[in-house]
Design an enzyme around this catalytic site. Structure first.
Site, PDB file in Angstrom:
ATOM      1  N   ASN A 162     -46.897 -11.465  -9.400  1.00  0.00           N
ATOM      2  CA  ASN A 162     -47.642 -12.122  -8.323  1.00  0.00           C
ATOM      3  C   ASN A 162     -48.522 -13.165  -8.974  1.00  0.00           C
ATOM      4  OD1 ASN A 162     -49.178 -12.835  -6.107  1.00  0.00           O
ATOM      5  ND2 ASN A 162     -50.518 -11.037  -6.274  1.00  0.00           N
ATOM      6  N   GLY A 163     -48.402 -14.424  -8.559  1.00  0.00           N
ATOM      7  CA  GLY A 163     -49.255 -15.472  -9.119  1.00  0.00           C
ATOM      8  C   GLY A 163     -48.435 -16.663  -9.565  1.00  0.00           C
ATOM      9  N   LYS A 172     -50.761 -13.672   3.953  1.00  0.00           N
ATOM     10  CA  LYS A 172     -52.119 -13.266   4.314  1.00  0.00           C
ATOM     11  C   LYS A 172     -53.113 -13.485   3.188  1.00  0.00           C
ATOM     12  CE  LYS A 172     -54.675 -10.151   7.024  1.00  0.00           C
ATOM     13  NZ  LYS A 172     -55.043 -11.233   7.937  1.00  0.00           N
ATOM     14  N   HIS A 183     -66.602 -40.212  20.858  1.00  0.00           N
ATOM     15  CA  HIS A 183     -66.553 -40.991  19.618  1.00  0.00           C
ATOM     16  C   HIS A 183     -65.116 -41.138  19.121  1.00  0.00           C
ATOM     17  CE1 HIS A 183     -70.888 -40.970  19.482  1.00  0.00           C
ATOM     18  NE2 HIS A 183     -70.848 -39.684  19.769  1.00  0.00           N
ATOM     19  N   ARG A 195     -48.274  -9.875   2.764  1.00  0.00           N
ATOM     20  CA  ARG A 195     -48.664 -10.702   1.627  1.00  0.00           C
ATOM     21  C   ARG A 195     -47.622 -11.766   1.296  1.00  0.00           C
ATOM     22  NH1 ARG A 195     -52.809  -8.420  -1.411  1.00  0.00           N
ATOM     23  NH2 ARG A 195     -52.227  -9.787  -3.118  1.00  0.00           N
ATOM     24  N   GLU A 232     -61.550 -22.313  15.719  1.00  0.00           N
ATOM     25  CA  GLU A 232     -60.768 -21.092  15.496  1.00  0.00           C
ATOM     26  C   GLU A 232     -59.670 -20.954  16.555  1.00  0.00           C
ATOM     27  OE1 GLU A 232     -60.139 -19.091  13.311  1.00  0.00           O
ATOM     28  OE2 GLU A 232     -59.529 -17.192  14.180  1.00  0.00           O
ATOM     29  N   GLU A 238     -51.142 -21.633  14.090  1.00  0.00           N
ATOM     30  CA  GLU A 238     -50.428 -20.750  13.165  1.00  0.00           C
ATOM     31  C   GLU A 238     -49.527 -19.751  13.882  1.00  0.00           C
ATOM     32  OE1 GLU A 238     -53.116 -18.690  10.531  1.00  0.00           O
ATOM     33  OE2 GLU A 238     -54.505 -18.277  12.141  1.00  0.00           O
ATOM     34  N   LYS A 285     -55.720 -20.632  15.557  1.00  0.00           N
ATOM     35  CA  LYS A 285     -54.866 -19.502  15.975  1.00  0.00           C
ATOM     36  C   LYS A 285     -53.607 -20.021  16.659  1.00  0.00           C
ATOM     37  CE  LYS A 285     -55.955 -16.732  14.101  1.00  0.00           C
ATOM     38  NZ  LYS A 285     -57.126 -16.710  13.281  1.00  0.00           N
ATOM     39  N   CYS A 303     -47.914 -12.545  -3.178  1.00  0.00           N
ATOM     40  CA  CYS A 303     -46.812 -11.592  -3.166  1.00  0.00           C
ATOM     41  C   CYS A 303     -47.399 -10.190  -3.121  1.00  0.00           C
ATOM     42  CB  CYS A 303     -45.976 -11.745  -4.424  1.00  0.00           C
ATOM     43  SG  CYS A 303     -45.388 -13.434  -4.670  1.00  0.00           S
ATOM     44  N   TRP A 327     -43.801 -14.476  -1.686  1.00  0.00           N
ATOM     45  CA  TRP A 327     -44.171 -15.732  -1.032  1.00  0.00           C
ATOM     46  C   TRP A 327     -43.910 -16.808  -2.073  1.00  0.00           C
ATOM     47  CZ3 TRP A 327     -47.669 -19.801  -1.627  1.00  0.00           C
ATOM     48  CH2 TRP A 327     -47.888 -20.595  -0.494  1.00  0.00           C
TER      49      TRP A 327
END
Ligand code: F6R
Length: 616
Positions: free
Chosen positions: A102-103, A611, A508, A27, A485, A492, A489, A2, A76
């Site tokens: 936050n947490g 983020k 394989h 955030r 990567e 997301e 990308k 948050c 969040w």
């Protein structure tokens, strides 16, 4: 996860809070709210589910009254769905107290039961409201916000940054920090609090990170800090190195577009001052000492997500140059495997935010078990560098878009600098080789500028592929982490199923995924230095093309061998093979962004993400 902001001053509290939240919305963005102690001494607050704009729209209809003390929050969700009732601030003590958090408060259930038994009621499903009610309850027994707040934080377990205000002490915000970030901004006749400096950088560049288990009492002209036991503590002030404009879009359609365009600067700024006369010296590593670096027997990189892929790229270079074995481990896996570490193990953490809880815990574990810790971080004053023995800051500038782009190349830059510094100290590369590699690194920004010019071709490709249900990415050697990567990308940003594979792994198993028309990005290594690897990748391309794959090759200019087998080729400038990741990742970042645009998605704030992941 948050974002929090606090302000005491006479600048227009609501505006300061909203602009602080805007800069921290990355955030968390599933709800937002503010609370202000009004000039006539009551709390006026508003909160709304959805992005910050929903709160701004609400305030246009039902404004919060003016005042000189206020707190704001962008959420969040962890406990409780993202609905209005669960948004912060939470009120308690009959609406006289407001609190944001936050947490995660781990022992909230026990405190909630206790508060229910004491006759209090709850209107949300959150752990935060439990903290608000507890502080309110203690204000009634102690008669004083500071004392009540200190008693409350000593009862809480988990991770929390808490900010609270109470109408009985109208010019005061109390705040506490335990396993979650809190930064103070010092103004002139005004003071600020934020999860990071972005909360207040438009108003002041003077900042200090609040230490673990410290409580701050903030008024317009004083900042007092104590530990949780009430002993006085001090703050170490630093100057914020970037301007508010650096965290604005600056005319770009999205933060992501802007930040991708800043890839060249991220590399240049991270390199600047660390290459002198062809030799890499990182002054910050003197904290570790040359003797220590000479004796290091193993490096373990700990990181999550994109940062871990930067670690995988860096591992190739550090092993090759400094001859130190490098393992890359996901931070959240690291400490549970009871890793073998000792005093000659250097644990290198990589984190853009410097607040990722999993990585922080890995660093703490490493320190407790005797390793030295080095942080590669993009955020001044963040917790992970503070907990580490030494830090190499990446100078990518603020990264606001939730998905990481320019910070990734800056992290690789820092790792390459670390590799060259260690190679010099350990004598594993001679002066010519050190200078040649340093020159390769210094040449990367100009080459990245050239890759940016492929943007319209990549955008066209993304448009054609906007209906594609799945995309695969293949690479070998340093191209493998770039494949990972590229896939991350795309997942997301565009919500498309994507997988990255080591090209050698194909037969394989994953080759079973190849069907007619399946798009596959292949990162083709340069044939100039590694003919064998190049030939192997070309034969991998032939194998999947024979089974119907549609090949999009990222290959160096002039690589004719790839042309007969590729449906599309994105050309990148010539570079030493170890340096190709810098150039190959850029088209993949642009592709994911463009495909998300083509699907009409928000590239800066993808669904379900935040983020800064400050919960485990
Ligand atoms: C992906 C992304 C994440 C972060 C990861 C670590 O685009 O941004 O995978 O790389 O959450 O975050 P930091 O670097 O802040 O520790």
């Amino acid at each position: 996860m948050c974002g929090i902001v606090g302000y005491v001053g006479d600048k227009g509290t609501v505006d300061v809070l909203i602009s602080g939240l805007k800069r921290q919305e990355y955030r968390g963005y599933d709800s937002a709210g503010i609370a202000v102690i009004t000039h006539d001494g009551h709390i006026s607050s508003a909160k709304k589910a959805g992005k910050l704009q929903a709160l701004v729209d609400e305030l246009a209809v039902r404004p919060v009254a003016a005042g000189a003390t206020g707190i704001g929050h962008t959420r969040w969700a962890t406990h409780g769905a993202p609905i209005d009732a669960n948004a912060h601030p939470h009120l308690a003590d009959g609406g006289k107290l407001a609190l944001i958090h936050n947490g995660i408060i781990e022992n909230y259930a026990e405190i909630r039961d206790e508060m229910l038994a004491a006759g209090h009621e709850f209107v949300s499903e959150t752990d935060t409201e439990v903290a608000a009610v507890l502080v309110g309850h203690l204000v009634n027994s102690t008669g004083d916000l500071r004392t009540a707040f200190a008693q409350a934080v000593n009862r809480l377990q988990g991770a929390f940054t808490l900010l609270a205000l109470h109408v009985d002490e109208p010019g005061l915000i109390v705040a506490a920090r335990h396993n979650s970030p809190l930064i103070v901004g010092f103004g002139d006749g005004e003071n600020f609090l934020g999860s990071d400096v972005a909360a207040f950088v438009a108003h002041t560049h003077r900042a200090a990170a609040v230490g673990q288990d410290q409580i701050v009492a903030l008024t317009a002209d004083s900042v007092t800090v104590t530990d949780f036991a009430g002993n006085p503590a001090s703050l170490e002030e630093f100057e914020v190195a970037w301007d508010a404009s650096a965290s604005d879009k600056g005319g770009w359609p999205s933060f992501m577009a802007k930040e991708i365009s800043e890839n060249p600067d991220a590399v240049a700024n991270t390199t600047r001052g660390r290459v002198v006369d062809g030799s890499v010296t990182i002054p910050e590593l003197t904290e570790l000492g040359d003797d220590y670096l000479r004796g290091v027997s193993r490096i373990i990189v700990v990181a999550c997500g994109t940062a871990s892929y930067a670690g995988l790229v860096g591992a190739y270079a550090i092993e090759q140059w400094a001859r130190i074995p490098v393992d890359v481990q996901l931070s959240h896996e690291f400490r549970y495997r009871e890793p073998v570490i000792s005093a000659d193990t250097l644990v290198v953490s990589i984190s853009q935010s410097g607040e990722t809880m999993d990585t922080l815990m890995a660093v703490k574990y490493a320190s407790e078990h005797g390793a030295k810790t080095l942080s590669i971080c993009n955020t001044q004053g963040a917790t992970i560098p503070r907990e580490s023995d030494a830090v190499i800051y990446t100078h990518a500038g603020p990264e606001v878009a939730v998905a990481s782009t320019k910070a990734f190349v800056a992290q690789i830059t820092a790792l390459y600098l670390l590799g060259l510094h260690a190679a010099r100290v350990r004598g594993t590369l001679d002066a010519t080789e050190l200078a040649r590699n340093a020159a390769e690194l210094e040449a990367i920004p100009a080459k990245l500028e050239q890759v940016l010019l492929t943007g319209s071709t990549v955008a066209q490709l993304a448009k054609w592929m906007s209906d594609t249900p799945a995309v695969l990415f293949l690479g070998r050697h340093v191209g493998f982490p770039i494949a990972l990567e590229g896939a991350l990308k795309l997942k997301e940003l565009a919500y498309i199923h994507a997988e990255g594979f080591a090209a050698g792994e194909l037969k394989h198993g994953p080759i079973a995924l190849i069907d007619h028309g399946q798009p596959v990005f292949v990162i083709v290594p340069s044939p100039r230095k590694s003919e064998v690897i190049h030939a192997k990748v070309i034969s991998n391309i032939q194998e999947i093309r024979a089974r119907g794959a549609r090949i999009i090759a990222i290959a160096e200019q002039g690589d004719a061998a790839v042309l007969p087998y590729a449906d599309e080729v994105i050309q990148i400038p010539l570079a030493d093979p170890l340096f190709e990741p810098f150039l190959a990742v850029l088209p993949l970042q642009m592709f994911a962004m463009e495909l998300a645009h083509a699907k009409g998605l928000d590239v800066d704030q993808p669904r379900n993400l935040a983020k800064s992941v400050t919960v485990e």
